[in-house]
Scaffold this motif. Structure first.
Motif, mmCIF file in Angstrom:
data_model
loop_
_atom_site.group_PDB
_atom_site.id
_atom_site.type_symbol
_atom_site.label_atom_id
_atom_site.label_comp_id
_atom_site.label_asym_id
_atom_site.label_seq_id
_atom_site.Cartn_x
_atom_site.Cartn_y
_atom_site.Cartn_z
ATOM 1 N N SER A 146 0.828 -1.215 0.000
ATOM 2 C CA SER A 146 0.000 0.000 0.000
ATOM 3 C C SER A 146 0.857 1.257 0.000
ATOM 4 C CB SER A 146 -0.928 -0.002 1.227
ATOM 5 O OG SER A 146 -1.785 -1.122 1.210
ATOM 6 N N ALA A 147 1.916 1.257 0.835
ATOM 7 C CA ALA A 147 2.783 2.438 0.912
ATOM 8 C C ALA A 147 3.543 2.656 -0.388
ATOM 9 C CB ALA A 147 3.759 2.294 2.085
ATOM 10 N N ARG A 148 3.997 1.571 -1.025
ATOM 11 C CA ARG A 148 4.693 1.717 -2.306
ATOM 12 C C ARG A 148 3.745 2.212 -3.394
ATOM 13 N NH1 ARG A 148 9.627 -1.187 -3.326
ATOM 14 N NH2 ARG A 148 10.461 -2.179 -1.450
ATOM 15 N N ASP A 149 2.494 1.838 -3.316
ATOM 16 C CA ASP A 149 1.540 2.223 -4.355
ATOM 17 C C ASP A 149 1.139 3.690 -4.236
ATOM 18 O OD1 ASP A 149 -0.268 1.731 -6.536
ATOM 19 O OD2 ASP A 149 -1.891 1.739 -5.067
ATOM 20 N N THR A 150 0.804 4.143 -3.037
ATOM 21 C CA THR A 150 0.301 5.507 -2.862
ATOM 22 C C THR A 150 1.356 6.481 -2.373
ATOM 23 O OG1 THR A 150 -0.365 5.110 -0.558
ATOM 24 C CG2 THR A 150 -1.964 4.572 -2.287
ATOM 25 N N GLY A 151 2.444 5.966 -1.776
ATOM 26 C CA GLY A 151 3.383 6.831 -1.081
ATOM 27 C C GLY A 151 3.057 6.846 0.402
ATOM 28 N N HIS A 152 4.052 7.129 1.231
ATOM 29 C CA HIS A 152 3.806 7.183 2.665
ATOM 30 C C HIS A 152 2.837 8.312 3.012
ATOM 31 C CE1 HIS A 152 7.987 5.198 2.930
ATOM 32 N NE2 HIS A 152 7.050 4.285 2.942
ATOM 33 N N LEU A 153 2.950 9.417 2.286
ATOM 34 C CA LEU A 153 2.027 10.535 2.445
ATOM 35 C C LEU A 153 1.591 11.007 1.064
ATOM 36 C CD1 LEU A 153 3.899 12.550 5.231
ATOM 37 C CD2 LEU A 153 1.774 11.267 5.519
ATOM 38 N N VAL A 154 0.342 11.422 0.956
ATOM 39 C CA VAL A 154 -0.204 11.904 -0.309
ATOM 40 C C VAL A 154 -0.652 13.344 -0.115
ATOM 41 C CG1 VAL A 154 -1.886 11.512 -2.135
ATOM 42 C CG2 VAL A 154 -0.982 9.569 -0.836
ATOM 43 N N LEU A 202 -2.096 4.832 5.250
ATOM 44 C CA LEU A 202 -3.090 4.028 5.949
ATOM 45 C C LEU A 202 -4.503 4.514 5.647
ATOM 46 C CD1 LEU A 202 -3.598 1.728 7.909
ATOM 47 C CD2 LEU A 202 -3.344 3.351 9.794
ATOM 48 N N GLU A 203 -4.676 5.810 5.525
ATOM 49 C CA GLU A 203 -5.997 6.361 5.206
ATOM 50 C C GLU A 203 -6.422 5.982 3.791
ATOM 51 O OE1 GLU A 203 -6.532 10.502 7.459
ATOM 52 O OE2 GLU A 203 -4.623 10.363 6.399
ATOM 53 N N GLN A 204 -5.460 5.727 2.916
ATOM 54 C CA GLN A 204 -5.759 5.356 1.541
ATOM 55 C C GLN A 204 -5.877 3.840 1.358
ATOM 56 O OE1 GLN A 204 -6.559 8.446 0.493
ATOM 57 N NE2 GLN A 204 -5.333 8.348 -1.363
ATOM 58 N N ALA A 205 -5.394 3.072 2.330
ATOM 59 C CA ALA A 205 -5.295 1.615 2.173
ATOM 60 C C ALA A 205 -6.551 0.928 2.705
ATOM 61 C CB ALA A 205 -4.050 1.098 2.879
ATOM 62 N N VAL A 206 -7.613 0.977 1.932
ATOM 63 C CA VAL A 206 -8.878 0.364 2.346
ATOM 64 C C VAL A 206 -8.745 -1.158 2.415
ATOM 65 C CG1 VAL A 206 -11.313 0.084 1.769
ATOM 66 C CG2 VAL A 206 -10.176 2.281 1.358
ATOM 67 N N PHE A 207 -8.066 -1.746 1.429
ATOM 68 C CA PHE A 207 -7.902 -3.198 1.400
ATOM 69 C C PHE A 207 -7.098 -3.677 2.606
ATOM 70 C CE2 PHE A 207 -5.628 -7.057 -0.092
ATOM 71 C CZ PHE A 207 -6.741 -7.853 -0.346
ATOM 72 N N TYR A 208 -6.039 -2.962 2.940
ATOM 73 C CA TYR A 208 -5.209 -3.319 4.094
ATOM 74 C C TYR A 208 -6.042 -3.304 5.372
ATOM 75 C CZ TYR A 208 -1.884 -2.548 7.908
ATOM 76 O OH TYR A 208 -1.211 -2.618 9.100
ATOM 77 N N GLN A 209 -6.832 -2.279 5.571
ATOM 78 C CA GLN A 209 -7.630 -2.171 6.787
ATOM 79 C C GLN A 209 -8.682 -3.274 6.860
ATOM 80 O OE1 GLN A 209 -8.872 1.870 7.919
ATOM 81 N NE2 GLN A 209 -7.563 2.667 6.315
ATOM 82 N N SER A 210 -9.265 -3.631 5.720
ATOM 83 C CA SER A 210 -10.279 -4.688 5.710
ATOM 84 C C SER A 210 -9.663 -6.038 6.063
ATOM 85 C CB SER A 210 -10.946 -4.755 4.333
ATOM 86 O OG SER A 210 -11.580 -3.541 4.012
ATOM 87 N N VAL A 211 -8.512 -6.346 5.429
ATOM 88 C CA VAL A 211 -7.852 -7.624 5.698
ATOM 89 C C VAL A 211 -7.384 -7.694 7.145
ATOM 90 C CG1 VAL A 211 -5.838 -9.039 5.148
ATOM 91 C CG2 VAL A 211 -7.158 -8.005 3.321
ATOM 92 N N LYS A 212 -6.828 -6.619 7.656
ATOM 93 C CA LYS A 212 -6.340 -6.621 9.039
ATOM 94 C C LYS A 212 -7.484 -6.817 10.024
ATOM 95 C CE LYS A 212 -3.351 -4.165 12.271
ATOM 96 N NZ LYS A 212 -2.501 -2.978 12.502
ATOM 97 N N GLY A 213 -8.598 -6.154 9.784
ATOM 98 C CA GLY A 213 -9.752 -6.328 10.658
ATOM 99 C C GLY A 213 -10.268 -7.757 10.642
#
Length: 415
Positions: A54-62, A263-274
């Protein structure tokens, strides 16, 4: 409870009186601990991999202009970011920033002359974009935008374009194929540009690969007739610095820019982690309950067999608290022994998985598998050992209290 070494030595000897029963209890505790650690380690590795992707795709900050993240644009780049060059220099001057990559998102139709297909395009800095993607973007054929000349596949007609393998298959395109991109400019008119396919890539997600198209930023700006970008992706030296740096920048650029973390952009990451937290948390509770019952059963049988011994100790002046302490220490010996064996077993399996290189099948929606790796986390191992030992001590304490407090005469007369 103060632990005296003589009491601990006595507890160790008592714990091994019935070797078969104690070994079975140790095996159950070790197996349960190892299962919990392997499940937790698999979840941790999944979290780490998804976070990196996720961080590589969007960047650490956008960083974007106000309104960009709302997704409500009447015209392309209505909330685009201008002044990119000056802002990039300002950001790169900060010590924690390693890269600042502009990205321009657009959509339209791509045609091979016989067939047209919808694409979701991104204009990128070709020299750096594919460096940050790393292992999360695989080149299937040809070359990327920044190395076409060195591989002999330099664009022959128009600027280069990289396609997702799904979109390339739909258009029957290969490296060297000529295509036409059509999109709406920022003024609302239709514009087109001829491009040449330099490479075909895979993101690992089939739905993305069916629409993926990447061109150089200058090509995208020429197509949309603009000098703006959609946003700037900022890469820091450490992923963990994202929250602190982002908060500082929100205060610094308040009103000028909107800033979101990966993290705010990583919807898939948050869903999988939950989902994984619930699944492996529930399994962990089940494992701990099994260990608790196993140690409770072992200690209950030990207390029952040694009731007359307890009466003898009481008659000799031993207090109920000391009797309870002895059985509690015995439970801790069994629990800690099982935890240590379980940690060793889990670490051994984790190492074996790395050596064997076992591949997991592709998850739903993805086109490629991934290596089965289990993370060895010292904090998680320590927490598991503490939990198993504490449960064993609690079980032993509860089981032995009644026997330790019964009248001496009744204990001595027990058969």
């Amino acid at each position: 409870m103060r632990i005296d070494f003589k009491w601990l030595a006595l507890a160790c000897r008592n714990a091994m009186r019935n070797r078969r029963r104690s070994l079975v209890t140790l095996a159950i505790a070790a197996t349960g601990t190892a299962a919990a650690l392997l499940g937790g380690g698999f979840a941790l590795h999944t979290y780490e991999s998804l976070a990196q992707a996720s961080a590589r795709d969007t960047g650490h900050l956008v960083l974007a202009a106000p309104g960009q993240f709302d997704g409500i644009d009447n015209m392309p780049l209505e909330h685009g970011l201008s002044g990119r060059a000056a802002l990039t220099r300002e950001l790169l001057a900060q010590p924690q920033v390693t890269r600042v990559l502009p990205r321009l998102q657009f959509s339209g139709l791509v045609s091979n002359g016989d067939k047209s297909e919808i694409f979701l395009g991104t204009g990128v800095d070709a020299r750096q974009e594919f460096l940050v993607k790393g292992p999360f973007m695989k080149v299937e054929e040809g070359a990327l935008l920044d190395d076409g000349g060195s591989t002999g596949t330099a664009p022959a007609h128009g600027p280069g374009i990289v396609l997702g393998k799904g979109l390339a298959r739909i258009l029957n395109a290969r490296p060297g194929s000529s295509l036409t991109l059509m999109s709406t400019t920022t003024a609302g008119s239709l514009n087109a540009i001829d491009v040449t396919v330099t490479g075909i890539v895979s993101s690992g997600i089939a739905d993305i690969d069916k629409r993926l198209a990447m061109v150089d930023l200058a090509t995208a700006q020429e197509l949309l007739v603009t000098d703006k970008v959609s946003y700037l992706s900022v890469y820091l030296d450490e992923l963990e610095h994202s929250d602190a740096v982002g908060e500082a920048w929100r205060r610094q650029y308040a009103g000028r820019l909107e800033i979101r973390s990966w993290l705010e952009q990583a919807v898939f990451y948050q869903s999988v982690k939950g989902l994984y937290n619930r699944i492996f948390g529930f399994l962990g509770v089940i494992v701990l309950v099994i260990v608790l019952f196993a140690i409770t059963n072992t200690q209950s049988m030990a207390v029952l067999e040694r009731t007359r011994e307890i009466g003898t100790l009481r008659a000799m002046g031993t207090t109920p608290g000391e009797v309870t302490r002895l059985f509690t220490l015995e439970g801790m010996v069994l629990g800690s022994g099982g935890a240590v064996l379980g940690m060793a077993l889990a670490a051994g399996v984790a190492l074996a998985l790395v050596r064997l290189g076992i591949q997991m099948p592709p998850p739903p929606g993805r086109t490629g598998g991934y290596p089965l790796v289990v993370t060895v986390s010292p904090a998680m191992y320590a927490a598991a050992a503490l939990a198993v030992t504490a449960l064993a001590a609690l079980a032993s304490l509860l089981v032995s209290r009644k026997a330790a407090n019964q009248p001496v005469v009744e204990a001595l007369a027990h058969v």
